[in-house]
Design a protein around this motif. Sequence first.
Motif, short mmCIF file in Angstrom:
data_model
loop_
_atom_site.label_atom_id
_atom_site.label_comp_id
_atom_site.label_asym_id
_atom_site.label_seq_id
_atom_site.Cartn_x
_atom_site.Cartn_y
_atom_site.Cartn_z
N GLY A 101 20.69 -47.95 -79.21
CA GLY A 101 22.07 -47.50 -79.40
C GLY A 101 23.06 -48.12 -78.44
O GLY A 101 22.71 -48.54 -77.33
N ILE A 102 24.31 -48.14 -78.87
CA ILE A 102 25.39 -48.74 -78.07
C ILE A 102 25.61 -47.95 -76.78
O ILE A 102 26.01 -48.49 -75.75
CB ILE A 102 26.70 -48.82 -78.91
N THR A 103 25.29 -46.64 -76.79
CA THR A 103 25.48 -45.83 -75.58
C THR A 103 24.46 -46.18 -74.50
O THR A 103 24.60 -45.76 -73.36
CB THR A 103 25.38 -44.32 -75.89
N LYS A 153 27.67 -55.17 -70.09
CA LYS A 153 26.49 -55.87 -70.61
C LYS A 153 26.48 -55.96 -72.13
O LYS A 153 25.50 -56.40 -72.73
CB LYS A 153 25.22 -55.16 -70.12
N LYS A 154 27.56 -55.54 -72.77
CA LYS A 154 27.60 -55.59 -74.24
C LYS A 154 27.63 -57.03 -74.71
O LYS A 154 28.58 -57.76 -74.41
CB LYS A 154 28.82 -54.82 -74.77
N GLY A 199 25.39 -46.11 -84.88
CA GLY A 199 25.56 -46.25 -83.42
C GLY A 199 24.75 -47.35 -82.76
O GLY A 199 24.37 -47.25 -81.60
N SER A 200 24.50 -48.45 -83.49
CA SER A 200 23.64 -49.49 -82.93
C SER A 200 24.40 -50.41 -81.97
O SER A 200 25.60 -50.59 -82.08
CB SER A 200 23.05 -50.34 -84.06
N GLY A 235 30.79 -56.42 -85.04
CA GLY A 235 30.51 -57.28 -83.89
C GLY A 235 31.41 -57.02 -82.69
O GLY A 235 30.91 -56.89 -81.56
N PRO A 236 32.73 -56.91 -82.90
CA PRO A 236 33.63 -56.76 -81.75
C PRO A 236 33.29 -55.56 -80.85
O PRO A 236 33.28 -55.69 -79.63
CB PRO A 236 35.01 -56.59 -82.41
N GLN A 237 32.96 -54.41 -81.45
CA GLN A 237 32.66 -53.24 -80.62
C GLN A 237 31.34 -53.39 -79.87
O GLN A 237 31.05 -52.65 -78.94
CB GLN A 237 32.68 -51.95 -81.45
N LYS A 238 30.53 -54.37 -80.29
CA LYS A 238 29.25 -54.61 -79.61
C LYS A 238 29.36 -55.74 -78.60
O LYS A 238 28.36 -56.18 -78.02
CB LYS A 238 28.17 -54.95 -80.66
#
Length: 380
Positions: A99-101, A107-108, A139-140, A213-216
Amino acid sequence: MDGFMEIVAAIDSFKGSMTSVQAGKAAAKGIHKVDPEAKVHVRPLADGGEGTVEALVAGMNGMKQEIQVTGPLGTPVVCEYGVIESSKTAVIEMAGAAGITLVPDEKKNPLYTTTYGVGEVIKDAIGKGCRRFIIGIGGSATNDGGIGMLQALGFGFMNKNGQPVPFGARGLEELETITDTYVIPELKECEFRIACDVTNTLCGEQGASAVYGPQKGATPSMIMQMDKWLAYYAALAKEKFPKANAKQAGTGAAGGLGFAFLTFTNAVLESGIKIVLEETQLEEYIKDADLVVTGEGRLDRQTAMGKAPIGVAKLAKKYGKTVIAFAGSVERDARECNEHGIDAFFPVLRGITTLEEAMKNENAKRNLADTAEQVYRLWR
């Protein structure tokens, strides 16, 4: 009104405050103050996202499992999942392993984040006898097309030297061959219900890379590269796995994990709320109810657009039942919920308070119980 009242309480979690089952029990407590004889069936509710494992384990006599797996950054994380022994079903949230959290902001970077841990959780559940899977894939932190997960299950993703490609989307850049020689044999006995509420395709303007992609942590040039790599991966997959269809809705979910499930496993992508309502057999309880109680942390227009409480309300209206909803906070535009089956809704806050105080578990439960008591007096 004579006889016992049959009431169903199916309330989504109040995020950060109460679980689904805690909220249902709080409503039941308020109702019992007025009518100790009432039969209140507390049923778990979730939409396939955060809280789904918690709700289904609590509501279906499941057991929580904990396992250490490879996190999105390649370092170990502890992932919790559920096993429902009676039906040999595992309930997994992809976000627990990838998950993204789990990734700090600095580090994203989807070139490096992997879904390998998701495969490890599935493998662990298979080892415990599970053959049915309910997996929420929201939420990946990843954009690896699900190859990490597949590697953990024994699929080979090799570069031109016959070496396994590295973790993350950059692994797709080197990909030359896909093999299934060493896939764990039990995988073909498994079926997957994937909770997926996005309709994005794998590639293109509405694809995984461009939209999520941008949020990751992806830059515009990274997005173009990753999109190209995913398209090549899909074409390569199709040569050997005829089910591969990068244009199918949902293949872009969770950075292409939707595509991986549909192509390499026996999977269906479905709305999260549909899966939860069916798995918990809520309809069976609602059919005979006198009243249906639902709700979530915040009621607004988004709720009306098909979130969990509306799923409950739709089922209830099929049988002409009255539906009451409770929420921590209610936005003005929440009245759209009234057009979608919720007869009346009530915020549970009882006085001026800070957000922190309102969100405390004990306070939230008491506020919900007190509000449910008063509303039930009127309904009765």
